[in-house]
Design a protein around this motif. Structure first.
Motif, PDB file in Angstrom:
ATOM      1  N   GLN A  47       9.232  -0.963  -5.199  1.00 41.00           N
ATOM      2  CA  GLN A  47       7.966  -1.205  -4.494  1.00 41.00           C
ATOM      3  C   GLN A  47       7.026  -0.017  -4.670  1.00 41.00           C
ATOM      4  O   GLN A  47       5.820  -0.193  -4.882  1.00 41.00           O
ATOM      5  N   GLN A  48       7.576   1.188  -4.595  1.00 41.83           N
ATOM      6  CA  GLN A  48       6.765   2.384  -4.805  1.00 41.83           C
ATOM      7  C   GLN A  48       6.218   2.419  -6.229  1.00 41.83           C
ATOM      8  O   GLN A  48       5.038   2.703  -6.447  1.00 41.83           O
ATOM      9  N   GLN A  51       3.354  -0.013  -6.602  1.00 38.25           N
ATOM     10  CA  GLN A  51       2.120   0.520  -6.025  1.00 38.25           C
ATOM     11  C   GLN A  51       1.501   1.573  -6.942  1.00 38.25           C
ATOM     12  O   GLN A  51       0.296   1.553  -7.203  1.00 38.25           O
ATOM     13  N   GLY A  54      -0.066   0.073 -10.067  1.00 37.76           N
ATOM     14  CA  GLY A  54      -1.371  -0.504  -9.748  1.00 37.76           C
ATOM     15  C   GLY A  54      -2.455   0.558  -9.636  1.00 37.76           C
ATOM     16  O   GLY A  54      -3.578   0.375 -10.116  1.00 37.76           O
ATOM     17  N   GLN A  55      -2.112   1.685  -9.018  1.00 39.50           N
ATOM     18  CA  GLN A  55      -3.081   2.778  -8.880  1.00 39.50           C
ATOM     19  C   GLN A  55      -3.465   3.350 -10.239  1.00 39.50           C
ATOM     20  O   GLN A  55      -4.649   3.556 -10.525  1.00 39.50           O
ATOM     21  N   GLN A  80       4.350  -4.285 -13.967  1.00 42.08           N
ATOM     22  CA  GLN A  80       3.872  -4.896 -12.725  1.00 42.08           C
ATOM     23  C   GLN A  80       4.320  -6.356 -12.634  1.00 42.08           C
ATOM     24  O   GLN A  80       4.836  -6.793 -11.602  1.00 42.08           O
ATOM     25  N   GLN A  84       6.948  -8.030  -9.894  1.00 45.79           N
ATOM     26  CA  GLN A  84       6.467  -9.115  -9.045  1.00 45.79           C
ATOM     27  C   GLN A  84       7.266 -10.399  -9.244  1.00 45.79           C
ATOM     28  O   GLN A  84       7.481 -11.148  -8.293  1.00 45.79           O
ATOM     29  N   SER A 113      -2.624   9.578 -10.394  1.00 47.43           N
ATOM     30  CA  SER A 113      -1.336   8.911 -10.184  1.00 47.43           C
ATOM     31  C   SER A 113      -0.443   8.931 -11.420  1.00 47.43           C
ATOM     32  O   SER A 113       0.690   8.462 -11.363  1.00 47.43           O
TER      33      SER A 113
END
Length: 127
Positions: A47-48, A51, A54-55, A80, A84, A113
């Motif tokens: 999950q991290q 995220q 995406g950043q 990603q 998902q 990031s």
């Protein structure tokens, strides 16, 4: 009627299925059952990574496009989508992402990031 066609009622049937997904039943008394497991929930680490990917993907939009950043964008999208859809990025996907990060190091170094994604990938690959 063409020479390679069968006459109706001759008993020969030709069926070709290119690809199929799901349950199918053929015949008068057949039954089809389709059971699919729900997608696996990502672990905290996955999950991290999702995220952070995406950043970084958003940050890369402001950079000049190059072959390296294009490949990195493709690998970010792949990672990603995999998280998902399946709940985790496979080791091969993570390895491709790590290579793309290394190839685009100049641009990634400027992205806030970028280092965080590289660290998350390294942790998930075990070093």
């Amino acid at each position: 009627m063409a020479a390679d066609e069968e006459k109706p009622g001759s008993g020969s049937q030709h069926i070709h299925i290119g690809s199929a997904k799901g349950a199918f039943a053929f015949g008068g008394n057949s039954v089809a059952n389709n059971y699919e497991a729900p997608p696996q929930q990502p672990t905290d680490e996955q999950q991290q990574l999702l995220q952070l990917v995406g950043q970084l993907r958003e940050e890369l939009r402001s950079f000049a496009v190059s072959p390296e950043t294009s490949r990195l964008t493709d690998r970010l999208d792949e990672t990603q989508g995999e998280i998902q859809n399946t709940g985790e990025a496979s080791p091969s996907s993570l390895t491709r992402l790590r290579q793309a990060l290394q190839d685009a190091a100049t641009a990634v170094g400027l992205a806030a990031s970028g280092a965080a994604v590289a660290q998350a990938v390294t942790a998930l690959l075990g070093g």
